[in-house]
Motif scaffolding. Structure first.
Motif, PDB file in Angstrom:
ATOM      1  N   GLN C  47       0.824  -1.220   0.000  1.00 20.32           N
ATOM      2  CA  GLN C  47       0.000   0.000   0.000  1.00 20.32           C
ATOM      3  C   GLN C  47       0.857   1.269   0.000  1.00 20.32           C
ATOM      4  O   GLN C  47       0.493   2.267  -0.629  1.00 20.32           O
ATOM      5  CB  GLN C  47      -0.966  -0.006   1.201  1.00 20.32           C
ATOM      6  CG  GLN C  47      -1.987  -1.147   1.179  1.00 20.32           C
ATOM      7  CD  GLN C  47      -2.945  -1.088  -0.016  1.00 20.32           C
ATOM      8  OE1 GLN C  47      -3.022  -0.081  -0.723  1.00 20.32           O
ATOM      9  NE2 GLN C  47      -3.637  -2.188  -0.251  1.00 20.32           N
ATOM     10  N   TRP C  51      -0.246   2.699  -3.423  1.00 16.69           N
ATOM     11  CA  TRP C  51      -1.130   3.844  -3.200  1.00 16.69           C
ATOM     12  C   TRP C  51      -0.318   5.132  -2.998  1.00 16.69           C
ATOM     13  O   TRP C  51      -0.483   6.093  -3.729  1.00 16.69           O
ATOM     14  CB  TRP C  51      -2.061   3.611  -1.995  1.00 16.69           C
ATOM     15  CG  TRP C  51      -3.044   4.724  -1.858  1.00 16.69           C
ATOM     16  CD1 TRP C  51      -4.059   5.031  -2.731  1.00 16.69           C
ATOM     17  CD2 TRP C  51      -3.099   5.722  -0.837  1.00 16.69           C
ATOM     18  NE1 TRP C  51      -4.736   6.148  -2.299  1.00 16.69           N
ATOM     19  CE2 TRP C  51      -4.183   6.589  -1.141  1.00 16.69           C
ATOM     20  CE3 TRP C  51      -2.347   5.973   0.328  1.00 16.69           C
ATOM     21  CZ2 TRP C  51      -4.514   7.694  -0.340  1.00 16.69           C
ATOM     22  CZ3 TRP C  51      -2.688   7.064   1.137  1.00 16.69           C
ATOM     23  CH2 TRP C  51      -3.762   7.902   0.795  1.00 16.69           C
ATOM     24  N   GLY C  52       0.569   5.119  -1.991  1.00 18.60           N
ATOM     25  CA  GLY C  52       1.308   6.345  -1.666  1.00 18.60           C
ATOM     26  C   GLY C  52       2.083   6.892  -2.851  1.00 18.60           C
ATOM     27  O   GLY C  52       2.019   8.088  -3.162  1.00 18.60           O
ATOM     28  N   ASP C  55      -0.367   5.864  -6.806  1.00 22.09           N
ATOM     29  CA  ASP C  55      -1.611   6.602  -7.041  1.00 22.09           C
ATOM     30  C   ASP C  55      -1.499   8.085  -6.725  1.00 22.09           C
ATOM     31  O   ASP C  55      -2.061   8.914  -7.432  1.00 22.09           O
ATOM     32  CB  ASP C  55      -2.752   6.021  -6.170  1.00 22.09           C
ATOM     33  CG  ASP C  55      -3.224   4.660  -6.639  1.00 22.09           C
ATOM     34  OD1 ASP C  55      -2.698   4.148  -7.645  1.00 22.09           O
ATOM     35  OD2 ASP C  55      -4.123   4.093  -5.984  1.00 22.09           O
TER      36      ASP C  55
END
Lengths: 140, 140, 140, 140, 140, 140
Positions: C47, C51-52, C55
């Motif tokens: 993640q 994500w960090g 995204d």
């Protein structure tokens, strides 16, 4: 029996009730904190045990396992509480949370506290799980 | 189907999965946050839903009820998160925590965060419980 | 190609995009965090990266250099995030901030966070700059 | 005398006034911080001394002893400021607070900040008192 | 000219330099804070202006736009600083940051501070942008 | 007298001792907090009074005035505790701190916590002093 002797008795009784809860939850970790405070602030040790564990933690309104989930969230969010996280990750295992649930709770914390605090807490869990032979953590 | 259309499809899919979780947990509160962000930061709304709920919250490793316990602890400890506490105290009721368990979790937080933050969180619970006709809270 | 294989492909793709950004920004520091999490919480590593970095960080709306300025401010203000500050002070140098700009950002932080947190962050910068042969910092 | 020479003179004068206060309060601890900052951020050292001590701490509106009580409260509440707590627990002793008053202030902090931060601060006091031969702390 | 008159002159001069910077950066918001403090703590107003803006903000080592990025990060991370965020989101626009850059900085903050604080800060931006006719924010 | 009646008696006694201290320090503010908690968490009210005031605050090891100085520092540093600051700024006046000392303590806090939190706390003091006819604050 005089009033102040009675007060001393009550005080000792609350401490003993707390010590019983603390030992069940934290194992030896609790006694170590009490010992470490003996020469600097025995009163702080008394209050941690008598109030924190004797008066609050012992209440039946919330299960011990649930108290640890709340506590993991708080200690992660506060930051700078790695020594207390170590005690409480041990305690979380002692009261029945699984390694998968604990690491998932810390992953979950990233959503609310951000990655730095989630990472700090997860590395404390790594230390505790390593000491207890629980690595690697594998999906349920 | 081109790569960027595929990316857009994946993005929509993650959002939809998150929106489904968010609605189940937060009820209308989730949609209200998405709507309130529409003109200022629709991307933040997307990430709250697609990542926070679609990627993290939806994972089966920790029960929804347990995620709320961790979240109550974090939001109380962070401070200044009363709007989010309001959403999550509602969510806590939605996923099966009782008013007694919620107020006990906030009492428990006083031991780790101190009384001011525990009081702030408890007054948010009072507002939510009042709106849902759950006052007074009586022992289990 | 089945739905779950497609999901696995998307997941790997987002991770790879994030890893590419992370390596460009943090150098080896990023890979070290991923490795350190492998046995305790590979999902947290995923993640952080997918994500960090994949995204959020990769979005073109804010320059990499500007993201580091915001991040220096946040990590200094949060406190207790010295390991992450070390990664991000290295990253700040990697994306073009000068030692003078970094130490000035930390001086600036004293106005908003107070001296203790500004001092803690500045001593992390001292460690990083020392390792990279950038001491003493001299006015532009 | 030119304007910029005059500015430099004022700057030196404010620093000297601050250094005089800092030395009286913190003893050698103050000079050590100034020295440690010399190669990374001499301007931060200047501002800690000239502004923190020269402009603010030196004001007669609040006694030095009372400033330390406020500071002990702040550093305990902020968390992650153990190096500064060490300096200020030494300073508290230097300006006349007794070991009993200091440990009681930290016990008092548990009510407002919770036990983890109170414990962290108390263990810093234990280190300082140990170095100064003030253990065990015994009731007044 | 006596020493204390000279001191008063220096003090006024630092305040005036700070007020000039504060007005350029914050517009009327700065003067409003000074006015609001007049009857409770004129010295705090003096120090915000003379030290915060006159001594620190005015330094050329970091561009005004970059100082705002650091400040947005800090105020978001600290939490509970909505009034100051309002002043500084206005200031960020005044020194050349675009609405897209500001909202992106706040989205970025979610990675490090979590969603609750990112949301709180974004709703302050919504208020400021609304007052200045800058809604909706559209991609660059 | 049975054991549980004795426990109930001890509990009431600790509450009464705390209520006596709370009333002396906080005036009506204390009773208002107890009343506000009656339907949501009477146990939290009990613990604030019995533990916070009965067990801790009442200890003679630190003067009441000194406890307020520590508390002002903590509440300012924690942030988001404006309701508690309001109670404790009133309490500070009740136990003998002057308006000049209180505003100076909050100015002092800027050095350790930064201006935003110092400003937030000072505006709470302005509200309290205004209600008690203590504005403007003039130098001693």
């Amino acid at each position: 029996m005089g009033a102040s002797e009675q007060g001393a008795g009550q005080r000792r009784e609350r401490f003993e009730r707390g010590m019983e809860v603390l030992t069940r939850v934290d194992g030896e970790g609790g006694q170590r904190v009490v010992d470490a405070l003996a020469d600097i602030s025995p009163e702080l040790a008394h209050q941690v045990v008598a109030w924190g564990f004797g008066d609050v933690y012992s209440r039946p309104e919330l299960a011990s396992r649930d108290r640890q989930l709340v506590t993991l969230g708080m200690l992660t969010a506060l930051g700078g509480c790695e020594p207390q996280l170590e005690v409480h990750i041990n305690a979380s295992l002692n009261v029945g949370l699984s390694p998968v649930e604990i690491t998932e709770a810390l992953l979950h914390s990233a959503v609310y506290c951000g990655f730095p605090k989630a990472l700090n807490a997860t590395f404390v869990a790594k230390k505790v799980f390593g000491e207890r032979g629980l690595l690697p953590v594998t999906a349920a």
